[in-house]
Structures are given as C-alpha cells and as structure tokens.
Write a protein that holds these residues in place. Sequence first.
Motif, PDB file in Angstrom:
ATOM      1  N   TYR A   1       0.835  -1.206   0.000  1.00  0.00           N
ATOM      2  CA  TYR A   1       0.000   0.000   0.000  1.00  0.00           C
ATOM      3  C   TYR A   1       0.875   1.262   0.000  1.00  0.00           C
ATOM      4  O   TYR A   1       0.607   2.217  -0.743  1.00  0.00           O
ATOM      5  N   LEU A   2       1.917   1.274   0.812  1.00  0.00           N
ATOM      6  CA  LEU A   2       2.796   2.442   0.870  1.00  0.00           C
ATOM      7  C   LEU A   2       3.511   2.663  -0.463  1.00  0.00           C
ATOM      8  O   LEU A   2       3.586   3.800  -0.956  1.00  0.00           O
ATOM      9  N   TYR A   3       4.054   1.615  -1.029  1.00  0.00           N
ATOM     10  CA  TYR A   3       4.748   1.765  -2.309  1.00  0.00           C
ATOM     11  C   TYR A   3       3.817   2.321  -3.378  1.00  0.00           C
ATOM     12  O   TYR A   3       4.167   3.255  -4.110  1.00  0.00           O
ATOM     13  N   LEU A   4       2.621   1.743  -3.491  1.00  0.00           N
ATOM     14  CA  LEU A   4       1.702   2.157  -4.551  1.00  0.00           C
ATOM     15  C   LEU A   4       1.164   3.565  -4.335  1.00  0.00           C
ATOM     16  O   LEU A   4       0.965   4.312  -5.298  1.00  0.00           O
ATOM     17  N   ASN A   5       0.937   3.947  -3.088  1.00  0.00           N
ATOM     18  CA  ASN A   5       0.247   5.197  -2.802  1.00  0.00           C
ATOM     19  C   ASN A   5       1.151   6.341  -2.362  1.00  0.00           C
ATOM     20  O   ASN A   5       0.696   7.480  -2.261  1.00  0.00           O
ATOM     21  N   VAL A   6       2.419   6.037  -2.108  1.00  0.00           N
ATOM     22  CA  VAL A   6       3.388   7.092  -1.790  1.00  0.00           C
ATOM     23  C   VAL A   6       4.460   7.190  -2.868  1.00  0.00           C
ATOM     24  O   VAL A   6       4.768   8.279  -3.351  1.00  0.00           O
ATOM     25  N   LEU A   7       5.007   6.058  -3.288  1.00  0.00           N
ATOM     26  CA  LEU A   7       6.073   6.082  -4.284  1.00  0.00           C
ATOM     27  C   LEU A   7       5.548   5.952  -5.707  1.00  0.00           C
ATOM     28  O   LEU A   7       6.079   6.580  -6.627  1.00  0.00           O
ATOM     29  N   GLY A   8       4.539   5.115  -5.898  1.00  0.00           N
ATOM     30  CA  GLY A   8       3.933   5.013  -7.218  1.00  0.00           C
ATOM     31  C   GLY A   8       4.330   3.802  -8.022  1.00  0.00           C
ATOM     32  O   GLY A   8       4.159   3.786  -9.244  1.00  0.00           O
ATOM     33  N   TRP A   9       4.847   2.756  -7.356  1.00  0.00           N
ATOM     34  CA  TRP A   9       5.162   1.519  -8.076  1.00  0.00           C
ATOM     35  C   TRP A   9       5.056   0.316  -7.144  1.00  0.00           C
ATOM     36  O   TRP A   9       5.032   0.452  -5.923  1.00  0.00           O
ATOM     37  N   GLU A  10       4.988  -0.871  -7.744  1.00  0.00           N
ATOM     38  CA  GLU A  10       4.931  -2.118  -6.981  1.00  0.00           C
ATOM     39  C   GLU A  10       6.286  -2.377  -6.313  1.00  0.00           C
ATOM     40  O   GLU A  10       7.336  -2.187  -6.928  1.00  0.00           O
ATOM     41  N   PRO A  11       6.276  -2.836  -5.062  1.00  0.00           N
ATOM     42  CA  PRO A  11       7.546  -3.153  -4.410  1.00  0.00           C
ATOM     43  C   PRO A  11       8.141  -4.453  -4.921  1.00  0.00           C
ATOM     44  O   PRO A  11       7.425  -5.346  -5.358  1.00  0.00           O
ATOM     45  N   GLU A  12       9.458  -4.536  -4.854  1.00  0.00           N
ATOM     46  CA  GLU A  12      10.126  -5.815  -5.096  1.00  0.00           C
ATOM     47  C   GLU A  12       9.892  -6.737  -3.903  1.00  0.00           C
ATOM     48  O   GLU A  12       9.887  -6.295  -2.753  1.00  0.00           O
ATOM     49  N   PRO A  13       9.679  -8.038  -4.120  1.00  0.00           N
ATOM     50  CA  PRO A  13       9.602  -8.963  -2.986  1.00  0.00           C
ATOM     51  C   PRO A  13      10.868  -8.882  -2.144  1.00  0.00           C
ATOM     52  O   PRO A  13      11.962  -8.639  -2.663  1.00  0.00           O
ATOM     53  N   VAL A  14      10.721  -9.064  -0.848  1.00  0.00           N
ATOM     54  CA  VAL A  14      11.860  -8.979   0.055  1.00  0.00           C
ATOM     55  C   VAL A  14      11.842 -10.184   0.986  1.00  0.00           C
ATOM     56  O   VAL A  14      10.786 -10.625   1.431  1.00  0.00           O
ATOM     57  N   GLN A  15      13.002 -10.724   1.265  1.00  0.00           N
ATOM     58  CA  GLN A  15      13.147 -11.824   2.205  1.00  0.00           C
ATOM     59  C   GLN A  15      13.575 -11.244   3.548  1.00  0.00           C
ATOM     60  O   GLN A  15      14.641 -10.642   3.656  1.00  0.00           O
ATOM     61  N   ILE A  16      12.733 -11.415   4.569  1.00  0.00           N
ATOM     62  CA  ILE A  16      13.061 -10.924   5.907  1.00  0.00           C
ATOM     63  C   ILE A  16      13.589 -12.093   6.723  1.00  0.00           C
ATOM     64  O   ILE A  16      12.850 -13.022   7.068  1.00  0.00           O
ATOM     65  N   ARG A  17      14.852 -12.042   7.014  1.00  0.00           N
ATOM     66  CA  ARG A  17      15.556 -13.176   7.640  1.00  0.00           C
ATOM     67  C   ARG A  17      14.943 -13.549   8.994  1.00  0.00           C
ATOM     68  O   ARG A  17      14.804 -14.728   9.325  1.00  0.00           O
ATOM     69  N   ASP A  18      14.583 -12.555   9.798  1.00  0.00           N
ATOM     70  CA  ASP A  18      14.106 -12.812  11.154  1.00  0.00           C
ATOM     71  C   ASP A  18      12.601 -12.630  11.284  1.00  0.00           C
ATOM     72  O   ASP A  18      12.102 -12.111  12.284  1.00  0.00           O
ATOM     73  N   TRP A  19      11.883 -13.051  10.254  1.00  0.00           N
ATOM     74  CA  TRP A  19      10.420 -13.068  10.304  1.00  0.00           C
ATOM     75  C   TRP A  19       9.969 -13.907  11.503  1.00  0.00           C
ATOM     76  O   TRP A  19      10.537 -14.972  11.769  1.00  0.00           O
ATOM     77  N   PRO A  20       8.970 -13.454  12.295  1.00  0.00           N
ATOM     78  CA  PRO A  20       8.534 -14.239  13.467  1.00  0.00           C
ATOM     79  C   PRO A  20       8.013 -15.612  13.082  1.00  0.00           C
ATOM     80  O   PRO A  20       7.165 -15.738  12.199  1.00  0.00           O
ATOM     81  N   ARG A  21       8.509 -16.625  13.762  1.00  0.00           N
ATOM     82  CA  ARG A  21       8.175 -18.014  13.415  1.00  0.00           C
ATOM     83  C   ARG A  21       6.694 -18.307  13.595  1.00  0.00           C
ATOM     84  O   ARG A  21       6.147 -19.174  12.921  1.00  0.00           O
ATOM     85  N   GLU A  22       6.040 -17.598  14.517  1.00  0.00           N
ATOM     86  CA  GLU A  22       4.639 -17.886  14.801  1.00  0.00           C
ATOM     87  C   GLU A  22       3.694 -17.427  13.698  1.00  0.00           C
ATOM     88  O   GLU A  22       2.515 -17.811  13.693  1.00  0.00           O
ATOM     89  N   VAL A  23       4.179 -16.603  12.778  1.00  0.00           N
ATOM     90  CA  VAL A  23       3.318 -15.973  11.778  1.00  0.00           C
ATOM     91  C   VAL A  23       3.674 -16.501  10.388  1.00  0.00           C
ATOM     92  O   VAL A  23       4.816 -16.332   9.934  1.00  0.00           O
ATOM     93  N   PRO A  24       2.747 -17.129   9.689  1.00  0.00           N
ATOM     94  CA  PRO A  24       3.017 -17.547   8.306  1.00  0.00           C
ATOM     95  C   PRO A  24       3.337 -16.330   7.451  1.00  0.00           C
ATOM     96  O   PRO A  24       2.642 -15.316   7.515  1.00  0.00           O
ATOM     97  N   ALA A  25       4.379 -16.423   6.645  1.00  0.00           N
ATOM     98  CA  ALA A  25       4.768 -15.302   5.802  1.00  0.00           C
ATOM     99  C   ALA A  25       3.848 -15.265   4.583  1.00  0.00           C
ATOM    100  O   ALA A  25       3.802 -16.218   3.799  1.00  0.00           O
ATOM    101  N   PRO A  26       3.100 -14.167   4.394  1.00  0.00           N
ATOM    102  CA  PRO A  26       2.204 -14.081   3.233  1.00  0.00           C
ATOM    103  C   PRO A  26       2.982 -14.081   1.936  1.00  0.00           C
ATOM    104  O   PRO A  26       4.149 -13.665   1.870  1.00  0.00           O
ATOM    105  N   GLN A  27       2.338 -14.513   0.887  1.00  0.00           N
ATOM    106  CA  GLN A  27       2.961 -14.489  -0.441  1.00  0.00           C
ATOM    107  C   GLN A  27       3.063 -13.049  -0.931  1.00  0.00           C
ATOM    108  O   GLN A  27       2.152 -12.249  -0.743  1.00  0.00           O
ATOM    109  N   GLN A  28       4.181 -12.725  -1.565  1.00  0.00           N
ATOM    110  CA  GLN A  28       4.391 -11.389  -2.107  1.00  0.00           C
ATOM    111  C   GLN A  28       4.239 -11.423  -3.628  1.00  0.00           C
ATOM    112  O   GLN A  28       4.685 -12.360  -4.286  1.00  0.00           O
ATOM    113  N   LEU A  29       3.643 -10.361  -4.161  1.00  0.00           N
ATOM    114  CA  LEU A  29       3.513 -10.232  -5.608  1.00  0.00           C
ATOM    115  C   LEU A  29       4.824  -9.761  -6.205  1.00  0.00           C
ATOM    116  O   LEU A  29       5.505  -8.900  -5.637  1.00  0.00           O
ATOM    117  N   ALA A  30       5.198 -10.330  -7.318  1.00  0.00           N
ATOM    118  CA  ALA A  30       6.395  -9.856  -8.022  1.00  0.00           C
ATOM    119  C   ALA A  30       6.106  -8.497  -8.653  1.00  0.00           C
ATOM    120  O   ALA A  30       5.016  -8.267  -9.187  1.00  0.00           O
TER     121      ALA A  30
END
Length: 285
Positions: free
Chosen positions: A255-284
């Motif tokens: 939402y921030l990328y599209l509405n502040v910067l004006g483009w789709e974000p690149e997918p990012v791998q967050i190394r220390d994502w909390p284990r309890e939370v399934p990581a949602p799929q990111q759009l390319a």
Amino acid sequence: MADIRGVGIPITYSDDNPIEHWMNDFRKQRERLKRKPKDDAERRLLARWLGYRGRDELESIVGSATYAYTHFAGELDSEWRLLLADHIRTEAGHGWGYIKQGDMLEPSTDHGLPDPEFTREYGVYPRQDHWQIMTRDFLSYLISGNLWPYGHCTAATIQSIVVTTPKLLDFEERVVHAEERGHHDAALQKLHDYVWMLIERYGEEYVKRRVADIDAAALNAGSRVCFDPPRRDFLRKYFDVPVENAGMFFEWRRYLYLNVLGWEPEPVQIRDWPREVPAPQQLAA
C-alpha cells in the motif's frame, strides 16, 4: 490505482484504508488484556524497559534525524528542514516522556542514565547496522528510518505490551499515537517528490533499485521490533506482546509503495520473520 509518478503529483495515501482499519481493531482487542504490574519485580522491569525505550528513541530516532539535518544539507530545502525539525522535536518529547514514565514507576532510579546491566542481561543492544544505513545518505535515511511509516503496522509489537499503567496508556494514546501520525503523514508528499526528483536526475530503474536495496537492508538490520529478535523476544517473554500484526506487513508495504512512491515493491526476504506468523505471499513487481 491513480498514476502518481512525477514531482508534485499528489500521492494517494490515506489513513482511511483496510490495513489501518485492521490495525485499529487489533489494538482495541489488545486493550482488554492490559494490566498493572503484578509485583515490585515486574514494576521495576517495566520501568527499566521504559527507560531503555526512551533513551533508544532519543539516540536512534532523534539522532538519525539530527544527523540527516546536519549532514545532508545539500539535499534539504527549507520545507525539509521544517519537517525534520518537527520530527526531532516530537520524537524527543516521546523519548523523554518514556523516561519520565519509568521514573514515576521507580522514583529511586534516574532512567535517563545509561543502564548497561539491562542491556547485557536482556541482550537489547544498539542496532549499529541500522544506524549505518540511516546515516549513509538522505535517500537511505528516508527509506530505512522512522519517517517511512512501516510503524503504522509494525509498532503494535512494541506498543501493545500487556503490563502497563493508566498514566502510561494515557501518554501513549494522547501524545505518542496522536503526534506520530501527524508528522509522519505530513512528510509523505515531500518524500514522494524527493524520490521522483531523483528519478528525473538519475533514471527510474536506478532509483527503484536503490530504494529496494535500502528497504531490504533495513528490514534485515533490526529496524522494526517485530523483525528484531533481541527486542522482540524480550518483549514476548516479559510483556506478552503480539506479533500477529506482522501478518499484515507485506500488504501494508505494498500500500505504501503504490500510494506514496507510485510503483509495486520488489519482494523482500526478511531473515528474522517471526516463526509464529506464516509469511504471506508477495507479488512480483
């Protein structure tokens, strides 16, 4: 989605969006769980945490904004100086406010002073990697620092501590939450225009790549509590903070990328994502 590419074109960001509504409901649900410290040990620990948090805001958030103000003068016009000065003033008040909340809980201790024993015992050390990113150049400061409002989603992890007091709750709601929203949102149009000025100067592909690299580096340098194991694990263990809000992060990021910067974000791998939370799929992008 409106095309917001170009300097001076109004951004389409609004506080009235589905992610904000979800976060507001989530915070209200968390309010029901909050309680006072159960004993003196828990009260002292809360006071030490508040002192640590206040000093960290003064040193990291205020410090990086002050660094940007004094070191990136060639990138700043008068409006940027006003926005940064307001950001410094507001965040300094928040940091000092947390310190004084600690003093009220434990009056025998000056929580404005360093507490190296707390840092060593609980492993919450300064995040030097993040500091190096924020102080590298002005674009790095803007994308990796506190003015890029990931906190609207991620801050629930640090804000929703279960152990609290009525005075602390009042301070956070009346001062911290209210003021941060105002000065963060005020900077977003200026941030958009700065990025598109860089695109006009250096080209769209290069600037987009720089933004993606800065963003990924910061998210993997402890810039946000829910992705920073030392602070996250301390808060989970002692104050039962949530991490479920991380599940909304990629949607909020998009939402921030599209509405502040004006483009789709690149997918990012967050190394220390909390284990309890399934990581949602990111759009390319």
